[in-house]
Write a protein that holds these residues in place. Structure first.
Motif, mmCIF file in Angstrom:
data_model
loop_
_atom_site.group_PDB
_atom_site.id
_atom_site.type_symbol
_atom_site.label_atom_id
_atom_site.label_comp_id
_atom_site.label_asym_id
_atom_site.label_seq_id
_atom_site.Cartn_x
_atom_site.Cartn_y
_atom_site.Cartn_z
ATOM 1 N N ALA A 43 14.233 -10.033 13.291
ATOM 2 C CA ALA A 43 13.461 -10.675 12.239
ATOM 3 C C ALA A 43 11.813 -10.332 12.515
ATOM 4 C CB ALA A 43 13.400 -12.358 12.218
ATOM 5 N N ALA A 44 11.435 -10.295 13.902
ATOM 6 C CA ALA A 44 10.037 -9.951 14.247
ATOM 7 C C ALA A 44 9.789 -8.545 13.908
ATOM 8 C CB ALA A 44 9.598 -10.501 15.757
ATOM 9 N N LEU A 45 10.787 -7.714 14.265
ATOM 10 C CA LEU A 45 10.582 -6.128 14.370
ATOM 11 C C LEU A 45 10.557 -5.936 12.735
ATOM 12 C CD1 LEU A 45 13.224 -4.889 17.037
ATOM 13 C CD2 LEU A 45 10.702 -5.052 17.158
ATOM 14 N N THR A 46 11.581 -6.561 12.098
ATOM 15 C CA THR A 46 11.481 -6.213 10.624
ATOM 16 C C THR A 46 10.381 -6.477 9.873
ATOM 17 O OG1 THR A 46 13.596 -6.684 10.391
ATOM 18 C CG2 THR A 46 12.735 -6.838 8.325
ATOM 19 N N LEU A 47 9.495 -7.987 10.192
ATOM 20 C CA LEU A 47 8.362 -8.518 9.558
ATOM 21 C C LEU A 47 7.167 -7.302 10.261
ATOM 22 C CD1 LEU A 47 8.662 -12.117 10.102
ATOM 23 C CD2 LEU A 47 8.394 -10.984 7.902
ATOM 24 N N SER A 48 7.371 -6.860 11.352
ATOM 25 C CA SER A 48 6.508 -5.867 11.712
ATOM 26 C C SER A 48 6.401 -4.628 11.212
ATOM 27 C CB SER A 48 6.532 -5.513 13.236
ATOM 28 O OG SER A 48 6.407 -6.730 13.866
ATOM 29 N N VAL A 49 7.471 -4.153 10.458
ATOM 30 C CA VAL A 49 7.316 -3.142 9.825
ATOM 31 C C VAL A 49 6.967 -3.349 8.161
ATOM 32 C CG1 VAL A 49 9.028 -1.583 8.425
ATOM 33 C CG2 VAL A 49 9.502 -2.099 10.889
ATOM 34 N N LEU A 50 7.348 -4.812 7.824
ATOM 35 C CA LEU A 50 6.829 -5.114 6.325
ATOM 36 C C LEU A 50 5.339 -5.144 6.190
ATOM 37 C CD1 LEU A 50 9.684 -7.527 5.267
ATOM 38 C CD2 LEU A 50 9.265 -5.516 4.560
ATOM 39 N N PHE A 51 4.653 -5.789 7.374
ATOM 40 C CA PHE A 51 3.391 -5.967 7.503
ATOM 41 C C PHE A 51 2.495 -4.624 7.454
ATOM 42 C CE2 PHE A 51 4.073 -9.906 10.378
ATOM 43 C CZ PHE A 51 4.270 -10.633 9.041
ATOM 44 N N TYR A 52 3.349 -3.550 7.865
ATOM 45 C CA TYR A 52 2.470 -2.458 8.078
ATOM 46 C C TYR A 52 2.672 -1.685 6.630
ATOM 47 C CZ TYR A 52 2.009 2.760 9.210
ATOM 48 O OH TYR A 52 1.435 3.993 8.998
ATOM 49 N N LEU A 53 3.985 -1.757 6.004
ATOM 50 C CA LEU A 53 4.304 -0.965 4.389
ATOM 51 C C LEU A 53 3.546 -1.953 3.590
ATOM 52 C CD1 LEU A 53 7.969 -0.302 5.016
ATOM 53 C CD2 LEU A 53 5.828 1.401 5.247
ATOM 54 N N LEU A 54 3.317 -3.217 3.553
ATOM 55 C CA LEU A 54 2.793 -4.001 2.700
ATOM 56 C C LEU A 54 1.550 -4.652 2.647
ATOM 57 C CD1 LEU A 54 6.274 -5.942 1.774
ATOM 58 C CD2 LEU A 54 5.211 -3.835 0.548
ATOM 59 N N PRO A 55 0.553 -4.118 2.239
ATOM 60 C CA PRO A 55 -0.793 -4.571 2.738
ATOM 61 C C PRO A 55 -1.069 -5.885 2.523
ATOM 62 C CG PRO A 55 -0.913 -2.503 1.679
ATOM 63 C CD PRO A 55 0.470 -2.860 1.411
ATOM 64 N N GLY A 56 -0.610 -6.523 1.267
ATOM 65 C CA GLY A 56 -0.702 -7.651 0.834
ATOM 66 C C GLY A 56 -0.249 -8.855 1.598
#
Length: 459
Positions: free
Chosen positions: A88-101
């Motif tokens: 979950a942490a790795l997935t969220l790290s990617v999402l934080f990078y791809l989704l600026p909001g």
């Protein structure tokens, strides 16, 4: 067969997890707001994205198995929670990078992780006790005192206290058995309505050696009209175990049983094909760096081609060449069609590739070509299929659907090395063919992640 409040308890478990994830998020943000001030930014969208990712990864790691005794399997529970939180942490790290909001301060991110792991662990230990206190087991009668009756009893026993076997019913008054599996033989089929009422039975399982006679059918009908749920052994295996018990079925069952119809539904086939192409294209693009590293390692360790082609049997028994990364010494695969545990033919690099299922990645090319699907029965070697068709009844029926990179049998049963293993996997494959749907495909896809990450069933 009825399930005892399965969704009620699963809903309780999910809501408990959601409360923990959101509470951990809130506590982590309290630290951030204390450090940066109350106007540090709008982070509520992040809370819901975080919640969704955590719940999905917990599902992937089988943390919504209602029948698991979390209190007695503490190490299993902790490892799976830890794995789910890390993914979950790795997935969220990617999402934080791809989704600026969608963003979360690093300190709060780590605090949330640190809180979620112990809280989920404690919650699951107490959930099992809560369920045991709330659970009212269903009272079940089993008709049949022979091998089939014993099989029905063993299936129900897997679900612990969810079912209470009241006793067994003999098929005829002449039977002399007084107990089966420690439970009393209460009478014979002619007494069924009376025994159901006397023992407050809620469900009946028909598991006789022979087909039901007129007397049993009439007695069962009377019970059914009283609101008692009635199922045969095949239905119990399908609904509780997710398999088709081949020893219990006849040709007529495949003709009369509901299901199998969506296989040829035009719209479903189009949607599934679009999903296959999308998943294979995205998967190949994401896996390309990993695939390049794997090919170099294979080439460096042993001589021979990096990729390995093998003739497999596809839909409608059409042959095709499946593409895989080579994991054995070149030419060694011809020695035996089965891969044993710690097989000496498997190279060191190959063992790692098999553990992580990286050797399967090139099969996405077969998916793009339309020879395979992303989800479906395993594509078996044509040599093995010829043997299985001779020894296993109904084996050809698994070929009514396209083979898949992953499937219901692959995520529920370890890699096989015998005809008996093929028989057991066929029971799962036929269940998939009968109940195939996009929802089941999604469930298999999510469950495949935990199978890969935990290395289940690898040889």
């Amino acid at each position: 067969m009825f399930r005892v409040g399965i969704w009620k308890y699963r809903t309780i478990l999910i809501f408990g997890d959601a409360a923990i994830v959101l509470s951990a998020f809130h506590l982590a943000m309290q630290y951030w707001w204390w450090k940066m001030g109350p106007n540090a930014g709008e982070l509520f969208p992040t809370a819901f994205v975080s919640l969704a990712v955590y719940l999905i990864t917990l599902f992937m790691f089988e943390m919504y198995d209602i029948h698991l005794n979390y209190r007695s399997q503490k190490l299993y529970t902790f490892i799976h929670i830890l794995g789910a939180v890390v993914i979950a942490a790795l997935t969220l790290s990617v999402l934080f990078y791809l989704l600026p909001g969608v963003k979360l301060p690093r300190s709060s991110f780590l605090i949330q992780m640190g809180l979620v792991i112990p809280l989920l662990f404690v919650w699951r230990n107490n959930f099992w006790r809560l369920r045991q206190e709330m659970l009212v087991p269903k009272r079940v009668l089993i008709i049949g005192t022979g091998e089939n009756g014993q099989t029905a009893f063993e299936i129900l026993k897997r679900f612990g206290s969810e079912y209470e076997v009241v006793g067994f019913i003999a098929e005829s008054p002449e039977e002399q058995k007084v107990t089966v599996g420690g439970h009393a033989v209460l009478g014979h089929t002619a007494e069924l309505p009376h025994l159901v009422k006397k023992h407050e039975v809620e469900g009946i399982i028909l598991s006789m050696k022979y087909a039901a006679g007129d007397q049993l059918i009439w007695a069962s009908l009377q019970c059914r009209m009283q609101g008692v749920f009635i199922s045969d052994l095949v239905g119990v295996g399908e609904q509780l175990l997710g398999t088709i018990l081949l020893k219990q079925v006849r040709d007529s069952w495949f003709v009369m049983a509901p299901g199998f119809l969506i296989l040829h539904h035009r719209m479903f086939r189009r949607i599934k094909r679009i999903a296959d192409v999308t998943c294979a294209t995205v998967g190949l693009m994401l896996a390309l760096p990993l695939l390049l590293i794997a090919t170099m390692l294979v080439a460096l360790e042993s001589r021979g081609p990096v990729f390995f082609r093998q003739i497999r049997v596809g839909q409608n028994e059409q042959l095709f060449a499946a593409l895989k990364l080579r994991t054995m010494k070149w030419g060694a695969e011809a020695e035996s069609p089965y891969t044993a545990k710690m097989d000496p033919r498997v190279t060191h690099v190959g063992r790692v590739l098999r553990f992580l299922r990286i050797d399967e990645i090139p099969q996405m090319w077969n998916v793009l070509k339309g020879e395979m699907s992303f989800i479906g029965p395993r594509a078996e070697w044509d040599i093995l299929v010829k043997e299985y068709k001779e020894k296993i009844p109904y084996y050809s029926l698994r070929h009514v659907v396209k083979p898949g990179i992953t499937g219901w049998a692959q995520v529920n049963y370890p890699s096989g090395s015998s005809v008996e293993d093929a028989y057991r996997k066929l029971e799962y494959d036929l269940y998939y063919a009968k109940n195939m749907s996009l929802v089941l495909d999604l469930k298999i896809l999510l469950k495949s992640v935990s199978v890969v990450l935990l290395g289940k069933g690898v040889r």
